[in-house]
Design a protein around this motif. Structure first.
Motif, mmCIF file in Angstrom:
data_model
loop_
_atom_site.group_PDB
_atom_site.id
_atom_site.type_symbol
_atom_site.label_atom_id
_atom_site.label_comp_id
_atom_site.label_asym_id
_atom_site.label_seq_id
_atom_site.Cartn_x
_atom_site.Cartn_y
_atom_site.Cartn_z
ATOM 1 N N UNK A 6 73.531 11.690 62.294
ATOM 2 C CA UNK A 6 74.918 12.129 62.437
ATOM 3 C C UNK A 6 75.237 13.342 61.566
ATOM 4 N N UNK A 7 74.513 13.505 60.455
ATOM 5 C CA UNK A 7 74.758 14.665 59.586
ATOM 6 C C UNK A 7 74.393 15.967 60.277
ATOM 7 N N UNK A 8 73.326 15.951 61.066
ATOM 8 C CA UNK A 8 72.847 17.172 61.711
ATOM 9 C C UNK A 8 73.384 17.349 63.119
ATOM 10 N N UNK A 9 73.718 16.246 63.764
ATOM 11 C CA UNK A 9 74.233 16.312 65.128
ATOM 12 C C UNK A 9 75.376 15.308 65.257
ATOM 13 N N UNK A 10 76.569 15.695 64.830
ATOM 14 C CA UNK A 10 77.721 14.783 64.877
ATOM 15 C C UNK A 10 78.027 14.346 66.308
ATOM 16 N N UNK A 11 78.559 13.145 66.432
ATOM 17 C CA UNK A 11 78.837 12.551 67.744
ATOM 18 C C UNK A 11 79.695 13.469 68.617
ATOM 19 N N UNK A 12 80.672 14.154 68.048
ATOM 20 C CA UNK A 12 81.561 14.995 68.850
ATOM 21 C C UNK A 12 80.859 16.233 69.406
ATOM 22 N N UNK A 13 79.678 16.565 68.901
ATOM 23 C CA UNK A 13 78.958 17.721 69.433
ATOM 24 C C UNK A 13 77.813 17.339 70.365
ATOM 25 N N UNK A 14 77.482 16.057 70.413
ATOM 26 C CA UNK A 14 76.361 15.633 71.250
ATOM 27 C C UNK A 14 76.648 15.876 72.727
ATOM 28 N N UNK A 15 77.798 15.425 73.222
ATOM 29 C CA UNK A 15 78.101 15.564 74.655
ATOM 30 C C UNK A 15 78.129 17.022 75.097
ATOM 31 N N UNK A 16 78.836 17.904 74.401
ATOM 32 C CA UNK A 16 78.817 19.311 74.838
ATOM 33 C C UNK A 16 77.415 19.924 74.787
ATOM 34 N N UNK A 17 76.595 19.460 73.866
ATOM 35 C CA UNK A 17 75.237 19.978 73.750
ATOM 36 C C UNK A 17 74.356 19.449 74.883
ATOM 37 N N UNK A 18 74.496 18.162 75.236
ATOM 38 C CA UNK A 18 73.652 17.554 76.260
ATOM 39 C C UNK A 18 74.084 17.864 77.690
ATOM 40 N N UNK A 19 75.374 18.056 77.926
ATOM 41 C CA UNK A 19 75.869 18.242 79.295
ATOM 42 C C UNK A 19 75.142 19.354 80.043
ATOM 43 N N UNK A 20 74.968 20.551 79.473
ATOM 44 C CA UNK A 20 74.247 21.581 80.225
ATOM 45 C C UNK A 20 72.782 21.221 80.459
ATOM 46 N N UNK A 21 72.196 20.457 79.551
ATOM 47 C CA UNK A 21 70.802 20.030 79.741
ATOM 48 C C UNK A 21 70.692 19.094 80.935
ATOM 49 N N UNK A 22 71.624 18.130 81.040
ATOM 50 C CA UNK A 22 71.613 17.203 82.169
ATOM 51 C C UNK A 22 71.901 17.944 83.466
ATOM 52 N N UNK A 23 72.860 18.871 83.444
ATOM 53 C CA UNK A 23 73.161 19.642 84.653
ATOM 54 C C UNK A 23 71.939 20.437 85.113
ATOM 55 N N UNK A 24 71.255 21.054 84.156
ATOM 56 C CA UNK A 24 70.063 21.827 84.502
ATOM 57 C C UNK A 24 68.975 20.923 85.080
ATOM 58 N N UNK A 25 68.798 19.748 84.492
ATOM 59 C CA UNK A 25 67.806 18.800 84.989
ATOM 60 C C UNK A 25 68.119 18.377 86.420
ATOM 61 N N UNK A 26 69.361 17.999 86.670
ATOM 62 C CA UNK A 26 69.758 17.587 88.015
ATOM 63 C C UNK A 26 69.633 18.758 88.980
#
Length: 122
Positions: A6-26
């Protein structure tokens, strides 16, 4: 999330960071032609196997599922969510979405068979 991360990747930044990765994968998987079990180890090389993961998310973390739906911006999922919201006799809270995967095959029976095969395979 792994404890301590959580210190390096806080919960509030995980979704915005992962969303483009999931979109690209799909997006990359959607361009592949669908091949069934006869394709052997390559049978899962398509976007279709990714959608049961969304159902599992709804069961396990309905609030995160609701947040993901708004992030994805998928017109067909949005229409299904609006229909679910209109007819499901729940509390109106995000926890209602835990029932979304059970409701979905009732209104889209074609989905029932695929999820059953996945459940037997795991």
């Amino acid at each position: 999330m792994i404890v301590g991360c959580e210190r390096w990747l806080p919960a509030q930044t995980v979704q915005p960071w992962l969303a483009p990765c999931w979109r690209a994968l799909v997006g990359r998987a959607a361009a592949l032609s669908f091949r069934g079990a006869e394709a052997g180890i390559h049978a899962g090389n398509h976007a279709a196997p990714l959608w049961p993961l969304i159902a599992e998310l709804a069961w396990l973390a309905p609030a995160r599922f609701a947040a993901l739906l708004t992030t994805l911006g998928d017109a067909s999922l949005d229409a299904l969510r609006r229909r679910f919201d209109a007819v499901f006799p729940g509390t109106g809270e995000a926890d209602d979405y835990a029932c979304f995967p059970a409701w979905l095959p009732v209104v889209k029976p074609v989905l029932a068979g695929g999820w059953g095969r996945r459940a037997r395979a795991t």
